[in-house]
Design a protein around this motif. Structure first.
Motif, mmCIF file in Angstrom:
data_model
loop_
_atom_site.group_PDB
_atom_site.id
_atom_site.type_symbol
_atom_site.label_atom_id
_atom_site.label_comp_id
_atom_site.label_asym_id
_atom_site.label_seq_id
_atom_site.Cartn_x
_atom_site.Cartn_y
_atom_site.Cartn_z
ATOM 1 N N ASP A 110 8.492 4.537 9.691
ATOM 2 C CA ASP A 110 7.201 3.852 9.788
ATOM 3 C C ASP A 110 7.147 2.825 8.660
ATOM 4 O O ASP A 110 7.085 3.188 7.476
ATOM 5 N N TRP A 111 7.175 1.539 9.006
ATOM 6 C CA TRP A 111 7.229 0.506 7.974
ATOM 7 C C TRP A 111 5.962 0.452 7.120
ATOM 8 O O TRP A 111 5.995 0.005 5.984
ATOM 9 N N ARG A 112 4.841 0.905 7.649
ATOM 10 C CA ARG A 112 3.627 0.947 6.826
ATOM 11 C C ARG A 112 3.782 1.950 5.690
ATOM 12 O O ARG A 112 3.370 1.697 4.552
ATOM 13 N N LEU A 113 4.395 3.089 5.986
ATOM 14 C CA LEU A 113 4.650 4.094 4.956
ATOM 15 C C LEU A 113 5.613 3.545 3.910
ATOM 16 O O LEU A 113 5.426 3.754 2.701
ATOM 17 N N PHE A 114 6.636 2.841 4.350
ATOM 18 C CA PHE A 114 7.596 2.249 3.425
ATOM 19 C C PHE A 114 6.908 1.252 2.495
ATOM 20 O O PHE A 114 7.191 1.191 1.296
ATOM 21 N N THR B 28 3.606 1.180 1.634
ATOM 22 C CA THR B 28 2.539 1.727 0.792
ATOM 23 C C THR B 28 3.038 2.684 -0.278
ATOM 24 O O THR B 28 2.545 2.664 -1.406
ATOM 25 N N VAL B 29 4.026 3.525 0.039
ATOM 26 C CA VAL B 29 4.465 4.527 -0.946
ATOM 27 C C VAL B 29 5.962 4.497 -1.205
ATOM 28 O O VAL B 29 6.476 5.333 -1.953
ATOM 29 N N GLY B 30 6.685 3.559 -0.594
ATOM 30 C CA GLY B 30 8.123 3.463 -0.805
ATOM 31 C C GLY B 30 8.514 2.175 -1.491
ATOM 32 O O GLY B 30 7.714 1.533 -2.180
ATOM 33 N N GLY B 31 9.763 1.761 -1.281
ATOM 34 C CA GLY B 31 10.286 0.572 -1.944
ATOM 35 C C GLY B 31 9.746 -0.732 -1.406
ATOM 36 O O GLY B 31 9.958 -1.779 -2.011
ATOM 37 N N GLY B 32 9.042 -0.686 -0.269
ATOM 38 C CA GLY B 32 8.565 -1.920 0.331
ATOM 39 C C GLY B 32 7.512 -2.649 -0.467
ATOM 40 O O GLY B 32 7.314 -3.853 -0.291
ATOM 41 N N SER B 33 6.802 -1.937 -1.362
ATOM 42 C CA SER B 33 5.769 -2.607 -2.149
ATOM 43 C C SER B 33 6.344 -3.360 -3.341
ATOM 44 O O SER B 33 5.643 -4.156 -3.958
#
Length: 658
Positions: A545-549, A551-556
């Protein structure tokens, strides 16, 4: 490691007569890397890495070889690892990093005597170091923790709660110390920027470095080039001489000290940096001023290595290969120095007069070795014999294959065929998806952890390693094809390659599996949710789920280039790219592997995928690796990851009992 001759060391290994390696034997293969040629070109220091199962880690040791005969011995045997060898300017000693006394420090030893002397006493250890050209000093970087942003404290947090955003702020400072002894001198304070890589000026009076801002949301994008004057009467003032969009890296001084070459990612102030952007070598006056680009004609990421009287040497990829190039700063003419074409050459270093180079090299038939070569003409001579470790085994063959994706995009990959391959037979096919996506697979014999292709081939499978769109080596436009196009396009790139092999009559279409880690794990998760073309899939450290990535993963921590905006501004883009969106279509037995301490791809994504597949009645197994971050933690955990994949595909592809 005992002080024994090179040829004896590399002949030890599996018993002769075995047809294929065991997992432990394959993981225990020694590797040589990081060659550094002496100033006079007569010796080469390099690393030998080997598995220490008792300590649950790979350890490395510095060796020194004669460039003429290849005879080699350990530099300074001792407990713990040694790495990052660097010759003193007079060629009498080799300095290196080691944790032999606990923290990582700089040591130096004479190849003739072999006794290591500790040169630094950095409380937080040393990250990287360099000799000054005059041999009088060692400069190095060392980490430091700044006060937390909200409370201004470096002390312990209360046990009862944590304030989000009040995490320790880590920085890196630049230091120097006299080689003959004396106290270390801190050259930067670390509050404004964290120093990464650096380079001494030819006269030893200045240091250029690249550094990122501290305590900002996206520090990677803030890397710029700075110069520090450390002459006898200098005021230690730091000047930023490059301030461009996107990261600027790897400063290299001109022989006269008047200019600095570096890698940048934008051509002008009007350019915008993207994750898929190509890099360029640029040159700027050492006092600051306008930069000029030298390598616009080279459509890949060149890494400047050294500036000789004949030009700037750089390493760069070309499709699945990698070579040494030289650019003339005056004419911008680019010349490829190394050959042959079908090789992967890396870790170049040069003699003081730039007549010779040492490097690591491998190709489809040769395990990685250390080489030395004159630069004119380029004529490599092998110094090591690491390939002898493979002589007892029947090794698979590797070749580059090409196909066309659904939208007409040309795609390449590496096809690995088992020893004794028969083109009249149909084989199981296992697809291994590289991470990145800004990475690529190459046709070389490596340990390939955590997906050792050699062991799957030894079981009688073809292995395809596709360089799907977004991979490096094929230019900025090819990488840019992934922008706003995650998921389905990569699936189509891969499945077109699978179909090409099926059409050739060498693949059993009912026994095709796929596996991937990190971004490769994301593609594997997309495949298992979207498609019924695979008999089994293994998903490692995935994003479901890219939203999870975000918000709480490396995506931010990175600009959301590939999806165009944040989830709140482009919700449909995030939905379309997420494997969970398609899970109602899922039919494929799936193994999920995830570390419980992964801060890049949160383990919640693995749990989400598991529950969604269970709800569809899909066979699924999830294994959580305790204490693992984004990679397995140590040799034994890595072995477990591999074993679980061998068991999974053994069950679903070969029909072996679980």
């Amino acid at each position: 490691m005992k002080a024994i001759l090179l040829t004896t060391l590399f002949l030890t290994g599996p018993a002769f007569g075995a047809s294929s390696p065991t997992l432990d034997e394959w993981m225990s293969l020694k590797i040589v890397d990081a060659p550094r040629i002496s100033p006079d070109g007569r010796s080469v220091a390099y690393l030998v890495q080997e598995a220490n199962w008792e300590e649950n880690t790979y350890e490395s040791e510095v060796w020194v070889a004669s460039a003429e005969t290849g005879e080699s011995r350990p530099l300074a045997p001792g407990k713990g690892s040694g790495w990052s060898p660097a010759w003193s300017p007079d060629g009498r000693r080799v300095a290196f990093l080691s944790d032999r006394e606990g923290t990582v420090q700089v040591y130096a030893a004479s190849p003739a005597k072999g006794e290591a002397v500790r040169l630094t006493q950095a409380a937080a250890g040393v990250d990287v170091f360099q000799w000054s050209p005059d041999g009088r000093h060692i400069a190095y970087t060392s980490g430091e923790v700044l006060p937390r942003p909200l409370t201004g404290s470096t002390g312990e947090e209360p046990k009862e709660f944590h304030v989000v955003g009040d995490d320790p702020v880590r920085t890196t400072c630049l230091w120097r110390i006299e080689v003959g002894g004396g106290p270390a001198e801190r050259l930067t304070d670390g509050a404004d920027f964290a120093v990464d890589d650096f380079a001494w000026s030819p006269d030893s009076r200045r240091i250029a470095f690249h550094a990122s801002q501290v305590g900002v949301p996206q520090p990677f994008y803030t890397y710029d080039i700075y110069v520090l004057d450390i002459g006898d009467k200098a005021d230690r003032a730091v000047r930023k001489i490059v301030d461009r969009q996107g990261p600027d890296f790897f400063p290299v001084w001109s022989p006269d000290g008047r200019e600095i070459a570096y890698r940048t990612y934008v051509r002008s102030a009007d350019d915008e940096y993207h994750t898929w952007s190509s890099g360029y070598i640029a040159v700027v006056p050492a006092e600051g001023g306008a930069s000029r680009l030298l390598t616009e004609a080279f459509d890949e990421n060149p890494t400047p290595l050294a500036w000789s009287p004949r030009g700037i040497y750089f390493a760069g990829r070309q499709r699945t290969y990698q070579h040494l190039f030289r650019v003339n700063p005056s004419t911008r003419e680019i010349e490829r120095v190394s050959g042959p074409s079908e090789a992967v050459l890396a870790s170049f270093s040069f003699s003081a007069d730039f007549t010779h180079a040492a490097f690591a090299g491998a190709d489809a038939k040769s395990y990685q070795e250390i080489y030395v070569s004159p630069l004119e003409p380029f004529a490599p001579r092998k110094l090591t014999a690491m390939g002898r470790q493979l002589e007892a085994w029947k090794i698979a063959s590797r070749e580059i294959v090409e196909w066309t994706s659904q939208d007409g995009t040309p795609i390449e990959g590496v096809l690995i065929k088992p020893a004794g391959f028969d083109p009249a037979k149909k084989y199981p096919l296992l697809v291994i998806l590289h991470s990145g996506p800004v990475a690529s697979d190459q046709a070389t014999i490596t340990r390939d952890l955590p997906y050792p292709a050699e062991l799957f081939a030894a079981k009688g499978a073809l292995v395809l390693r596709p360089n799907y769109r977004g991979s490096i080596g094929y230019g900025a436009s090819f990488r840019g094809l992934l922008a706003g196009n995650l998921g389905l396009s990569q699936y189509q790139d891969v499945i077109a390659g699978v179909d090409r092999l099926i059409a050739q009559g060498i693949v059993d279409r009912d026994r095709v599996g796929a596996m991937g880690w990190s971004h490769g794990g994301y593609i594997a998760a997309f495949m298992t949710a979207y498609s019924d073309r695979f008999r089994a899939v293994s998903v490692g450290q995935c994003v479901s789920d890219w939203r999870l990535f975000y918000t709480v993963g490396g995506g931010s921590d990175v600009k959301p280039d590939y999806l165009g905006a944040t989830p709140w501004d482009a919700p449909e883009a995030y939905r379309k790219a997420s494997p969970l969106t398609y899970v109602k279509r899922a039919r494929t037995p799936t193994l999920i592997q995830h570390g419980d301490a992964d801060g890049t791809a949160p383990i919640a994504g693995g749990y989400e995928l598991r529950r969604a597949l269970e709800d569809q009645g899909v066979p699924v197994r999830m294994i959580v690796y305790r204490g693992a971050g984004h990679l397995p933690n140590g040799l034994r955990q890595t072995r477990a990851v591999v074993e679980h994949n061998l068991e999974w595909f053994g069950r679903w592809i070969w029909g072996e009992a679980p």
